[in-house]
Design a protein around this motif. Structure first.
Motif, PDB file in Angstrom:
ATOM      1  N   LEU A 168     -85.086  47.482  32.788  1.00  0.00           N
ATOM      2  CA  LEU A 168     -84.192  47.959  31.477  1.00  0.00           C
ATOM      3  C   LEU A 168     -83.117  46.875  31.275  1.00  0.00           C
ATOM      4  O   LEU A 168     -82.623  46.078  31.936  1.00  0.00           O
ATOM      5  CB  LEU A 168     -83.295  48.927  32.228  1.00  0.00           C
ATOM      6  N   GLY A 169     -82.919  46.744  29.783  1.00  0.00           N
ATOM      7  CA  GLY A 169     -81.694  45.770  29.421  1.00  0.00           C
ATOM      8  C   GLY A 169     -80.887  46.652  28.637  1.00  0.00           C
ATOM      9  O   GLY A 169     -80.844  47.868  28.860  1.00  0.00           O
ATOM     10  N   PRO A 170     -79.644  46.084  28.296  1.00  0.00           N
ATOM     11  CA  PRO A 170     -78.584  46.754  27.744  1.00  0.00           C
ATOM     12  C   PRO A 170     -78.946  47.819  26.547  1.00  0.00           C
ATOM     13  O   PRO A 170     -78.126  48.606  26.456  1.00  0.00           O
ATOM     14  CB  PRO A 170     -77.639  45.643  27.113  1.00  0.00           C
ATOM     15  N   ASP A 171     -80.235  47.578  25.871  1.00  0.00           N
ATOM     16  CA  ASP A 171     -80.234  48.557  24.877  1.00  0.00           C
ATOM     17  C   ASP A 171     -81.060  49.850  25.162  1.00  0.00           C
ATOM     18  O   ASP A 171     -81.260  50.635  24.493  1.00  0.00           O
ATOM     19  CB  ASP A 171     -81.198  47.920  23.762  1.00  0.00           C
ATOM     20  N   ASP A 172     -81.228  49.818  26.700  1.00  0.00           N
ATOM     21  CA  ASP A 172     -81.849  51.173  27.159  1.00  0.00           C
ATOM     22  C   ASP A 172     -80.928  52.157  27.487  1.00  0.00           C
ATOM     23  O   ASP A 172     -79.726  51.636  27.907  1.00  0.00           O
ATOM     24  CB  ASP A 172     -82.600  50.805  28.229  1.00  0.00           C
ATOM     25  N   PRO A 173     -80.956  53.525  26.798  1.00  0.00           N
ATOM     26  CA  PRO A 173     -79.805  54.484  27.250  1.00  0.00           C
ATOM     27  C   PRO A 173     -79.883  54.567  28.518  1.00  0.00           C
ATOM     28  O   PRO A 173     -78.428  55.166  28.962  1.00  0.00           O
ATOM     29  CB  PRO A 173     -80.723  55.897  26.567  1.00  0.00           C
ATOM     30  N   ASP A 174     -80.592  54.306  29.716  1.00  0.00           N
ATOM     31  CA  ASP A 174     -79.997  54.447  30.970  1.00  0.00           C
ATOM     32  C   ASP A 174     -79.440  53.377  31.717  1.00  0.00           C
ATOM     33  O   ASP A 174     -78.831  53.261  32.802  1.00  0.00           O
ATOM     34  CB  ASP A 174     -81.176  54.696  31.898  1.00  0.00           C
ATOM     35  N   TYR A 175     -79.375  52.043  30.801  1.00  0.00           N
ATOM     36  CA  TYR A 175     -78.843  50.938  31.534  1.00  0.00           C
ATOM     37  C   TYR A 175     -77.313  50.964  31.833  1.00  0.00           C
ATOM     38  O   TYR A 175     -77.079  50.602  33.082  1.00  0.00           O
ATOM     39  CB  TYR A 175     -79.008  49.690  30.345  1.00  0.00           C
ATOM     40  N   ALA A 176     -76.404  51.560  31.075  1.00  0.00           N
ATOM     41  CA  ALA A 176     -74.972  51.370  31.402  1.00  0.00           C
ATOM     42  C   ALA A 176     -74.858  52.342  32.556  1.00  0.00           C
ATOM     43  O   ALA A 176     -74.027  51.727  33.433  1.00  0.00           O
ATOM     44  CB  ALA A 176     -74.230  51.797  30.245  1.00  0.00           C
ATOM     45  N   VAL A 220     -82.964  51.962  42.437  1.00  0.00           N
ATOM     46  CA  VAL A 220     -82.318  50.791  41.134  1.00  0.00           C
ATOM     47  C   VAL A 220     -81.936  49.546  41.835  1.00  0.00           C
ATOM     48  O   VAL A 220     -81.015  49.559  42.925  1.00  0.00           O
ATOM     49  CB  VAL A 220     -81.274  51.621  40.597  1.00  0.00           C
ATOM     50  N   VAL A 221     -82.442  48.608  41.346  1.00  0.00           N
ATOM     51  CA  VAL A 221     -82.012  46.964  41.857  1.00  0.00           C
ATOM     52  C   VAL A 221     -81.484  46.305  40.814  1.00  0.00           C
ATOM     53  O   VAL A 221     -81.739  46.638  39.522  1.00  0.00           O
ATOM     54  CB  VAL A 221     -83.136  46.344  42.595  1.00  0.00           C
ATOM     55  N   VAL A 222     -80.714  45.285  40.653  1.00  0.00           N
ATOM     56  CA  VAL A 222     -80.196  44.673  39.760  1.00  0.00           C
ATOM     57  C   VAL A 222     -80.583  43.219  39.938  1.00  0.00           C
ATOM     58  O   VAL A 222     -80.432  42.464  40.977  1.00  0.00           O
ATOM     59  CB  VAL A 222     -78.736  44.612  39.549  1.00  0.00           C
ATOM     60  N   ALA A 223     -81.001  42.542  38.884  1.00  0.00           N
ATOM     61  CA  ALA A 223     -81.727  41.179  38.847  1.00  0.00           C
ATOM     62  C   ALA A 223     -80.526  40.177  38.533  1.00  0.00           C
ATOM     63  O   ALA A 223     -80.597  39.380  37.307  1.00  0.00           O
ATOM     64  CB  ALA A 223     -82.935  40.852  37.741  1.00  0.00           C
ATOM     65  N   PRO A 236     -77.755  38.817  29.527  1.00  0.00           N
ATOM     66  CA  PRO A 236     -77.562  40.165  30.073  1.00  0.00           C
ATOM     67  C   PRO A 236     -78.516  40.266  31.368  1.00  0.00           C
ATOM     68  O   PRO A 236     -79.755  39.938  31.496  1.00  0.00           O
ATOM     69  CB  PRO A 236     -78.090  41.259  28.999  1.00  0.00           C
ATOM     70  N   ILE A 237     -77.536  40.886  32.426  1.00  0.00           N
ATOM     71  CA  ILE A 237     -78.272  41.271  33.528  1.00  0.00           C
ATOM     72  C   ILE A 237     -79.112  42.373  33.944  1.00  0.00           C
ATOM     73  O   ILE A 237     -78.597  43.365  33.389  1.00  0.00           O
ATOM     74  CB  ILE A 237     -77.216  41.071  34.790  1.00  0.00           C
ATOM     75  N   PRO A 238     -80.404  42.284  33.882  1.00  0.00           N
ATOM     76  CA  PRO A 238     -81.363  43.323  33.813  1.00  0.00           C
ATOM     77  C   PRO A 238     -81.017  44.303  34.957  1.00  0.00           C
ATOM     78  O   PRO A 238     -80.819  43.795  36.182  1.00  0.00           O
ATOM     79  CB  PRO A 238     -82.771  42.980  33.909  1.00  0.00           C
ATOM     80  N   VAL A 239     -81.463  45.620  34.627  1.00  0.00           N
ATOM     81  CA  VAL A 239     -81.699  46.623  35.870  1.00  0.00           C
ATOM     82  C   VAL A 239     -82.931  46.915  35.857  1.00  0.00           C
ATOM     83  O   VAL A 239     -83.674  47.046  35.221  1.00  0.00           O
ATOM     84  CB  VAL A 239     -80.745  47.921  35.342  1.00  0.00           C
ATOM     85  N   PHE A 296     -76.336  50.475  35.730  1.00  0.00           N
ATOM     86  CA  PHE A 296     -75.537  49.352  35.918  1.00  0.00           C
ATOM     87  C   PHE A 296     -74.474  49.756  36.806  1.00  0.00           C
ATOM     88  O   PHE A 296     -73.742  49.033  37.493  1.00  0.00           O
ATOM     89  CB  PHE A 296     -75.550  48.408  34.817  1.00  0.00           C
ATOM     90  N   ALA A 297     -73.384  50.538  36.007  1.00  0.00           N
ATOM     91  CA  ALA A 297     -72.432  50.992  36.645  1.00  0.00           C
ATOM     92  C   ALA A 297     -72.608  51.610  38.302  1.00  0.00           C
ATOM     93  O   ALA A 297     -71.768  51.300  39.050  1.00  0.00           O
ATOM     94  CB  ALA A 297     -71.652  51.917  35.876  1.00  0.00           C
ATOM     95  N   ALA A 298     -73.597  52.233  38.361  1.00  0.00           N
ATOM     96  CA  ALA A 298     -73.834  53.101  39.743  1.00  0.00           C
ATOM     97  C   ALA A 298     -74.111  51.802  40.834  1.00  0.00           C
ATOM     98  O   ALA A 298     -73.543  51.801  41.885  1.00  0.00           O
ATOM     99  CB  ALA A 298     -75.132  53.856  39.760  1.00  0.00           C
ATOM    100  N   ALA A 299     -74.973  50.895  40.351  1.00  0.00           N
ATOM    101  CA  ALA A 299     -75.400  49.777  41.186  1.00  0.00           C
ATOM    102  C   ALA A 299     -74.255  48.830  41.502  1.00  0.00           C
ATOM    103  O   ALA A 299     -74.000  48.443  42.495  1.00  0.00           O
ATOM    104  CB  ALA A 299     -76.453  49.110  40.642  1.00  0.00           C
ATOM    105  N   ASP A 300     -73.375  48.520  40.591  1.00  0.00           N
ATOM    106  CA  ASP A 300     -72.150  47.739  40.577  1.00  0.00           C
ATOM    107  C   ASP A 300     -71.040  48.595  41.645  1.00  0.00           C
ATOM    108  O   ASP A 300     -70.564  47.669  42.478  1.00  0.00           O
ATOM    109  CB  ASP A 300     -71.357  47.687  39.014  1.00  0.00           C
TER     110      ASP A 300
END
Length: 149
Positions: A108-116, A68-71, A140-143, A119-123
């Motif tokens: 993934l954007g914020p509307d995806d069920p896996d996003y939050a 998982v990477v963050v854009a 919104p920063i994509p995952v 994002f939290a794990a990567a953060d």
């Protein structure tokens, strides 16, 4: 102001990241898999506009078999070029240490069920930098989930 928000620190940081990627590439992954204790991979994409090979050094977190990477692009107003490359062509490859892995990207954007969760794990893996970047941009920063093929 946080030290990493200082323009001089940002400029030096960008140069350090370029050197890190250069070393990672030139040593075939023997050096560079970690930067400041955070795991990094090299993402190989094809330029969406140019068709040329592109390489980006990115921190990552694992989610099962996925990477998982963050854009974030440091909280810039638009996503990094590699994100648009994957949007145009989701088939890519990554280099993790000395291993090359073909992957398929899922954006993934914020509307995806896996996003939050992702994002939290990567953060957390990256010392809270991504949530800091998110505070500095309206987009919104994509995952991006990179699944081995």
């Amino acid at each position: 102001m946080k030290v990493e928000e200082n323009p001089i620190v940002q400029k030096i940081g960008v140069q350090v990241l370029k050197v890190h990627q250069w070393v990672y590439e030139r040593t075939g992954g023997r050096i560079g898999h970690h930067i400041l204790g955070v795991p990094c991979l090299l993402l190989d994409t094809v330029g969406a506009k140019t068709g040329q090979a592109r390489v980006s050094s990115l921190t990552y977190v694992r989610d099962g078999e996925d990477y998982v990477v963050v854009a974030s692009k440091g909280g810039a107003p638009q996503s990094p070029g590699w994100y648009f490359n994957l949007k145009a062509q989701p088939e890519a490859s990554i280099r993790v240490g000395t291993t090359r892995i073909p992957v398929t990207a899922r954006l993934l954007g914020p509307d995806d069920p896996d996003y939050a969760r992702l994002f939290a794990a990567a953060d957390a893996n990256n010392g809270g930098r991504y949530s800091g970047y998110q505070r500095h941009t309206a987009r919104p920063i994509p995952v991006v989930v990179l699944t081995p093929r």
